[in-house]
Design a protein around this motif. Structure first.
Motif, PDB file in Angstrom:
ATOM      1  N   GLY A 151       0.664  -1.697   0.323  1.00  0.00           N
ATOM      2  CA  GLY A 151       0.362   0.183   0.280  1.00  0.00           C
ATOM      3  C   GLY A 151       0.715   1.272   0.009  1.00  0.00           C
ATOM      4  N   ALA A 152       2.041   1.360   0.354  1.00  0.00           N
ATOM      5  CA  ALA A 152       3.127   2.489  -0.024  1.00  0.00           C
ATOM      6  C   ALA A 152       3.392   2.609  -1.280  1.00  0.00           C
ATOM      7  N   GLN A 153       2.318   2.614  -2.104  1.00  0.00           N
ATOM      8  CA  GLN A 153       3.619   3.172  -3.242  1.00  0.00           C
ATOM      9  C   GLN A 153       3.558   4.558  -3.318  1.00  0.00           C
ATOM     10  N   LYS A 154       4.362   4.521  -4.803  1.00  0.00           N
ATOM     11  CA  LYS A 154       5.151   5.889  -4.757  1.00  0.00           C
ATOM     12  C   LYS A 154       6.518   6.201  -3.471  1.00  0.00           C
ATOM     13  N   THR A 155       6.244   5.398  -3.164  1.00  0.00           N
ATOM     14  CA  THR A 155       7.394   5.642  -2.455  1.00  0.00           C
ATOM     15  C   THR A 155       8.983   5.851  -3.397  1.00  0.00           C
ATOM     16  N   ASN A 156       9.118   6.757  -2.589  1.00  0.00           N
ATOM     17  CA  ASN A 156      10.595   7.136  -3.333  1.00  0.00           C
ATOM     18  C   ASN A 156      12.161   6.818  -2.376  1.00  0.00           C
ATOM     19  N   SER A 157      13.069   6.407  -2.073  1.00  0.00           N
ATOM     20  CA  SER A 157      13.788   5.886  -1.127  1.00  0.00           C
ATOM     21  C   SER A 157      14.798   5.010  -1.798  1.00  0.00           C
ATOM     22  N   LEU A 158      16.562   6.291  -0.907  1.00  0.00           N
ATOM     23  CA  LEU A 158      17.057   5.638  -1.386  1.00  0.00           C
ATOM     24  C   LEU A 158      18.479   5.954   0.030  1.00  0.00           C
ATOM     25  N   GLU A 159      19.124   4.949  -0.012  1.00  0.00           N
ATOM     26  CA  GLU A 159      19.919   4.456   0.738  1.00  0.00           C
ATOM     27  C   GLU A 159      22.131   4.163   0.695  1.00  0.00           C
ATOM     28  N   THR A 160      22.100   5.016   1.318  1.00  0.00           N
ATOM     29  CA  THR A 160      23.734   5.155   0.790  1.00  0.00           C
ATOM     30  C   THR A 160      24.415   5.118   2.285  1.00  0.00           C
ATOM     31  N   ASN A 161      25.562   4.170   1.926  1.00  0.00           N
ATOM     32  CA  ASN A 161      26.959   3.270   2.801  1.00  0.00           C
ATOM     33  C   ASN A 161      27.437   4.001   2.976  1.00  0.00           C
ATOM     34  N   ARG A 162      28.841   4.632   2.837  1.00  0.00           N
ATOM     35  CA  ARG A 162      30.196   4.552   2.100  1.00  0.00           C
ATOM     36  C   ARG A 162      31.629   5.092   2.712  1.00  0.00           C
ATOM     37  N   ASN A 163      32.036   4.029   2.979  1.00  0.00           N
ATOM     38  CA  ASN A 163      32.955   4.019   4.414  1.00  0.00           C
ATOM     39  C   ASN A 163      34.606   3.643   3.715  1.00  0.00           C
ATOM     40  N   LEU A 164      35.933   4.798   4.347  1.00  0.00           N
ATOM     41  CA  LEU A 164      36.640   4.426   4.136  1.00  0.00           C
ATOM     42  C   LEU A 164      37.984   4.222   5.143  1.00  0.00           C
ATOM     43  N   CYS A 165      38.681   3.643   4.763  1.00  0.00           N
ATOM     44  CA  CYS A 165      39.410   2.851   6.070  1.00  0.00           C
ATOM     45  C   CYS A 165      41.178   3.254   5.544  1.00  0.00           C
ATOM     46  N   ALA A 166      41.410   3.917   6.780  1.00  0.00           N
ATOM     47  CA  ALA A 166      42.310   4.373   6.890  1.00  0.00           C
ATOM     48  C   ALA A 166      43.091   3.735   6.921  1.00  0.00           C
TER      49      ALA A 166
END
Length: 447
Positions: A337-352
């Motif tokens: 029922g949650a039509q027209k949902t717009n979702s963006l999930e981002t995880n970026r990581n830096l190991c020095a």
């Protein structure tokens, strides 16, 4: 004896004192929370959401707890100067887990707006407390939430009535102060009614070199077409453990920005659950973690799309140095029922370094067919070619590394919708990468 048993015995022995120093409306949930804690215990890494953080181990040490609410001496002129330059705020303080009544802003909040002690609010507005307190933080679902509800005696409340706009940002300083190892249990309740607006900044600081354990439960109710910006900055010490659970419910057309930044810590576990219950609601969930030595940062998030035509944007970035460990578990759930949902999930990581470790698990669960959803995660190291180029232009290796790491997290800082705070974070992050311990403003602890 199990880890939980010492706290079970503590509550049984001191229940009368705990309740006496709190409010009847808060005490009404205490017995059920205690029963739930006895059943659940503390989470361990045998549970999927806690695979990288064994919460039970955090509670093994013998911490003191200020059950009788003894006043802890503080020299306010030396400590309570924390401020963000060029950002005029209404400044409040929590000392350990007690609202500090003796240092309040001179400029009053708009009529009808309440900010202050949760205990006092529960006594003066019992109907509102009954309506909101504990309604999102379900003690039967999580052991830490049950533990916090069992032992919490006070907290902070922000109540904004219908149609009121709080122009002046609200700043809350959580100060940890003790001569002995101490556990504090903080509670925050934020209520925005229809068309209300507010911006809030919460800073965590540790004043003493002892072991602190802070549990925290935050409940946020964003009414129809309300707007809330909430920024959290953790800069404590490597002897501080923080376990925080935040629960957010958004009604139709509401807009919520959550930005959690871990600049310096010991061990941190943040759980954030956002439920988009009203059509057209929007949430922006952002986070940043900078860790080195053997510091540990774990963020667990859930965005629950219940209503149609809602938007969610999630961005978390980690920079890990030395032997630091980071973890990210993010779930976006789109219900039928949650039509027209717009979702963006981002995880970026830096190991020095090669010894730093990052564990990431972004997830999508979609039960609707007319949606636009995506998720992604990356783990990498510093760009050696970029570093070589800077060194060839006379920039030292240390300075080049700092510039690359700063550029990496800058995207999260740019989500801040307060220019003065954004400028301050640029400075704090730069100092953090340079190895300087710096907290906010010009307070005694920040120099």
């Amino acid at each position: 004896m199990s880890i939980e048993q010492q706290y079970i015995d503590l509550f049984v022995q001191h229940k009368a004192e705990i309740c006496r120093q709190s409010a009847p409306a808060m005490n009404e949930l205490r017995d059920k929370a205690f029963e739930d804690f006895q059943k659940l215990g503390f989470p361990t890494n045998k549970q999927e959401r806690y695979r990288r953080t064994n919460i039970a181990e955090y509670f093994e040490s013998n911490y003191g707890m200020n059950i009788n609410r003894i006043n802890i001496p503080v020299t306010t002129d030396d400590v309570f100067k924390c401020d963000v330059p060029n950002m005029s705020t209404s400044l409040y303080f929590v000392l350990n887990d007690m609202f500090y009544q003796y240092k309040l802003p001179k400029i009053a909040l708009p009529d009808g707006v309440i900010f202050g002690s949760l205990k006092d609010f529960a006594i003066s507005h019992p109907k509102l407390i009954t309506q909101y307190y504990g309604k999102l933080a379900k003690t039967e679902e999580d052991g830490v939430t049950a533990f916090n509800t069992t032992f919490t005696q006070d907290g902070i409340v922000l109540y904004i009535p219908k149609g009121v706009i709080v122009e002046r940002p609200i700043q809350l300083i959580n100060l940890l102060r003790s001569d002995v190892d101490l556990m504090v249990n903080r509670r925050v309740l934020i209520i925005l009614e229809e068309n209300a607006q507010a911006r809030m900044l919460i800073c965590d600081h540790a004043m003493d070199k002892v072991n602190f354990l802070a549990t925290q439960v935050v409940e946020i109710f964003a009414g129809t077409h309300s707007t809330l910006d909430l920024y959290e900055i953790e800069e404590t010490s490597d002897q501080t453990t923080r376990v925080s659970n935040m629960f957010v419910r958004q009604d139709a057309g509401s807009n919520v920005l959550l930005n959690n930044m871990t600049l310096y810590n010991g061990r941190t576990r943040n759980t954030t659950v956002v439920t988009l219950e009203g059509e057209g609601a929007e949430t922006n969930l952002c986070g940043m973690a900078i860790a080195d030595k053997r510091q540990h940062v774990d963020n667990c998030t859930k965005i629950d799309h219940v209503a149609p035509r809602c938007n969610s944007n999630e961005l978390y970035k980690y920079v890990l140095d030395d032997h630091a460990v980071g973890a990210f578990y993010g779930l976006v759930l789109v219900r039928p029922g949650a039509q027209k949902t717009n979702s963006l999930e981002t995880n970026r990581n830096l190991c020095a370094t090669k010894d730093a470790r990052m564990y990431t698990q972004p997830q999508l669960e979609i039960y609707a067919d007319d949606v636009k959803c995506s998720h992604g995660s990356t783990v990498g190291q510093l760009d050696e070619q970029a570093l070589f180029y800077m060194r060839s232009r006379g920039i030292s290796e240390q300075e080049g590394r700092m510039l690359l790491m700063f550029a990496f997290v800058n995207e999260v800082i740019d989500t801040i919708r307060l220019d003065a705070l954004k400028d301050r974070l640029h400075l704090l992050v730069e100092k953090r990468f340079r190895g300087e311990l710096n907290r906010c403003g010009s307070c005694h602890k920040c120099k």
